[in-house]
Write a protein that holds these residues in place. Sequence first.
Motif, mmCIF file in Angstrom:
data_model
loop_
_atom_site.group_PDB
_atom_site.id
_atom_site.type_symbol
_atom_site.label_atom_id
_atom_site.label_comp_id
_atom_site.label_asym_id
_atom_site.label_seq_id
_atom_site.Cartn_x
_atom_site.Cartn_y
_atom_site.Cartn_z
ATOM 1 N N ALA A 34 0.811 -1.119 -0.015
ATOM 2 C CA ALA A 34 -0.013 -0.114 -0.091
ATOM 3 C C ALA A 34 0.913 1.069 -0.024
ATOM 4 C CB ALA A 34 -0.973 0.017 1.297
ATOM 5 N N ALA A 35 2.039 1.179 0.933
ATOM 6 C CA ALA A 35 2.801 2.580 0.883
ATOM 7 C C ALA A 35 3.411 2.582 -0.529
ATOM 8 C CB ALA A 35 3.755 2.223 1.856
ATOM 9 N N ALA A 36 3.966 1.756 -1.028
ATOM 10 C CA ALA A 36 4.871 1.634 -2.261
ATOM 11 C C ALA A 36 3.680 2.146 -3.469
ATOM 12 C CB ALA A 36 5.164 0.196 -2.689
ATOM 13 N N LEU A 37 2.683 1.845 -3.608
ATOM 14 C CA LEU A 37 1.713 2.078 -4.392
ATOM 15 C C LEU A 37 1.006 3.589 -4.433
ATOM 16 C CD1 LEU A 37 -0.176 -1.259 -4.838
ATOM 17 C CD2 LEU A 37 1.644 -0.344 -6.567
ATOM 18 N N MET A 38 1.032 3.899 -3.082
ATOM 19 C CA MET A 38 0.607 5.399 -2.726
ATOM 20 C C MET A 38 1.519 6.148 -2.974
ATOM 21 S SD MET A 38 -2.601 5.627 -1.705
ATOM 22 C CE MET A 38 -2.512 7.245 -0.960
ATOM 23 N N SER A 39 2.792 5.877 -3.148
ATOM 24 C CA SER A 39 3.995 6.691 -3.416
ATOM 25 C C SER A 39 3.736 7.029 -4.866
ATOM 26 C CB SER A 39 5.291 6.114 -2.993
ATOM 27 O OG SER A 39 5.580 5.095 -4.062
ATOM 28 N N ILE A 40 3.354 6.425 -5.598
ATOM 29 C CA ILE A 40 3.005 6.966 -7.077
ATOM 30 C C ILE A 40 2.181 8.043 -7.393
ATOM 31 C CG2 ILE A 40 2.370 6.095 -9.606
ATOM 32 C CD1 ILE A 40 2.549 3.216 -8.356
ATOM 33 N N ASN A 41 2.806 8.804 -8.277
ATOM 34 C CA ASN A 41 2.194 10.056 -8.553
ATOM 35 C C ASN A 41 0.690 9.976 -9.086
ATOM 36 O OD1 ASN A 41 4.976 9.815 -9.572
ATOM 37 N ND2 ASN A 41 4.961 12.033 -9.516
ATOM 38 N N ALA A 42 -0.246 10.887 -8.250
ATOM 39 C CA ALA A 42 -1.592 10.832 -8.849
ATOM 40 C C ALA A 42 -2.423 9.570 -8.168
ATOM 41 C CB ALA A 42 -1.852 10.694 -10.276
ATOM 42 N N VAL A 43 -1.773 8.905 -7.307
ATOM 43 C CA VAL A 43 -2.656 7.698 -6.775
ATOM 44 C C VAL A 43 -3.342 8.363 -5.518
ATOM 45 C CG1 VAL A 43 -2.497 5.667 -5.383
ATOM 46 C CG2 VAL A 43 -1.065 6.044 -7.366
ATOM 47 N N LYS A 44 -4.463 7.828 -5.247
ATOM 48 C CA LYS A 44 -5.400 8.286 -4.313
ATOM 49 C C LYS A 44 -5.930 7.346 -3.362
ATOM 50 C CE LYS A 44 -5.691 11.994 -3.476
ATOM 51 N NZ LYS A 44 -4.694 12.926 -2.882
ATOM 52 N N GLY A 45 -5.845 6.005 -3.691
ATOM 53 C CA GLY A 45 -6.422 4.828 -3.112
ATOM 54 C C GLY A 45 -5.811 3.588 -3.442
ATOM 55 N N VAL A 46 -5.543 2.661 -2.712
ATOM 56 C CA VAL A 46 -5.073 1.289 -2.720
ATOM 57 C C VAL A 46 -5.969 0.406 -1.984
ATOM 58 C CG1 VAL A 46 -3.207 -0.119 -2.453
ATOM 59 C CG2 VAL A 46 -2.782 2.091 -3.031
ATOM 60 N N GLU A 47 -6.351 -0.821 -2.897
ATOM 61 C CA GLU A 47 -7.149 -1.898 -2.320
ATOM 62 C C GLU A 47 -6.278 -3.235 -2.359
ATOM 63 O OE1 GLU A 47 -11.800 -0.786 -2.839
ATOM 64 O OE2 GLU A 47 -10.729 -1.671 -4.458
ATOM 65 N N ILE A 48 -6.421 -3.901 -1.501
ATOM 66 C CA ILE A 48 -5.977 -5.373 -1.334
ATOM 67 C C ILE A 48 -7.229 -6.272 -1.381
ATOM 68 C CG2 ILE A 48 -4.140 -6.748 -0.223
ATOM 69 C CD1 ILE A 48 -2.958 -4.438 -1.290
ATOM 70 N N GLY A 49 -7.219 -7.224 -2.214
ATOM 71 C CA GLY A 49 -8.098 -8.128 -2.188
ATOM 72 C C GLY A 49 -9.349 -7.565 -2.673
ATOM 73 N N ASP A 50 -10.624 -7.702 -1.841
ATOM 74 C CA ASP A 50 -12.004 -7.141 -1.950
ATOM 75 C C ASP A 50 -11.742 -5.590 -1.826
ATOM 76 O OD1 ASP A 50 -12.717 -9.446 -3.069
ATOM 77 O OD2 ASP A 50 -14.264 -9.849 -1.418
ATOM 78 N N GLY A 51 -10.734 -5.344 -0.629
ATOM 79 C CA GLY A 51 -10.711 -3.833 -0.463
ATOM 80 C C GLY A 51 -11.684 -3.203 0.106
ATOM 81 N N PHE A 52 -12.383 -2.031 -0.302
ATOM 82 C CA PHE A 52 -13.518 -1.381 0.621
ATOM 83 C C PHE A 52 -14.990 -2.226 0.360
ATOM 84 C CE2 PHE A 52 -10.395 1.988 0.521
ATOM 85 C CZ PHE A 52 -10.492 2.426 1.632
#
Length: 396
Positions: free
Chosen positions: A258-276
């Motif tokens: 989640a931290a690695a993917l959130m560090s990408i420019n313009a990313v505002k959310g990350v889900e793992i599996g079914d997420g929210f």
Amino acid sequence: MDSSGRHRDRDHSAHRKQGIDLVSSNTFGKLLAVTTFGESHGPAIGCVIDGCPPGIALAPEDFRHDLERRATGRTRHTSARHEADEVEILSGVYEGRTTGTPIALLVRNVDARSRDYARIAEQFRPGHADYTYWQKYGIRDPRGGGRSSARETTMRVAAGVIAKKWLAERFGVRVQGFLAQLGAIVPGLAVKGMGDLATVEDNPFFWPDPAQVAELETYMDALRKSGDSVGARVDVIAEGLPPGWGEPIYGKLDGELAAALMSINAVKGVEIGDGFAVVAQHGSEHRDHMTAVGFESNHSGGILGGISSGQPLRCSVAFKPTSSLRLPVDSLDVHGNTVEVVTTGRHDPCVGIRATPICEAMVALVLMDQALRHRAQCGDVGPVSPLIPAGTDIER
């Protein structure tokens, strides 16, 4: 000495003695550490990869495929900037193999047009990082967004090439991403696993349903002509992971992804599996039943308790609409004056279109780092019974 009369050098020395490492946040990873450097319109961008095992075959041409997948200027649906993205290997490789020493990679910028930003050099573009960089550093590079530009992700993709290669050769792990949503458009077919991604490399959108490509092109053509932008979602699947990767509790696999993917420019959310979606689920539905022949579902996305379960890993990444638009908007400048901002130049109407290889790279780098750390701590554990087969994936 600072304003409080303390000697900063002494404070830093004391922290180092306590084992606290004070560094700027341009490096990520522990045993595999990646540092990127450079700005969008500087002479070059680059990275240093430290902790890579020796003996991996590596040549400049190995980077070409993924860098071309990420690059702009290849289709009319992305920015028209056209960089060669030719990788120079400066260190860490001898006679075509990694040596175990730091690998330095360099890519020279050859198609920057800084004049496009002269008019807005002192203006804050709404939704962009201009204002926050100005507040943090008291100075900023306005050319192409400087360090906050997606140009920086070129080197993440380059580093990710090495991680993908090592994961595939060592463990048979494969990492594949795809565009899972463009604006309100979603694929017409369900993606249950990598077997449903055979055609994503055959179109400029990394879209899993070839029957919808014409619809996407029409949508993007109209969007580009309107001067507006739109968001997107990228999903990444990794198959072949063994169970056991991840370090509870502050180095959990899903936490670091989640931290690695959130560090990408313009990313505002990350889900793992079914997420929210888990919010509306009952426990009897969400729990992934285990049988002797494998897991019956994968709502967890391949991670339980921060540790890989051996099931396919699945992440979903949300990208916001591009903030740089030619549509006028009121804002402020560095002097506090009200100004009208119109961003000209070359910009993506949807940054998510070319984000698939970027997300793949970050997932691969986290997995390689976690694999090295697992080997360092638990390499003597050996096989543990029972080993539950991965079983089936679930639709998203």
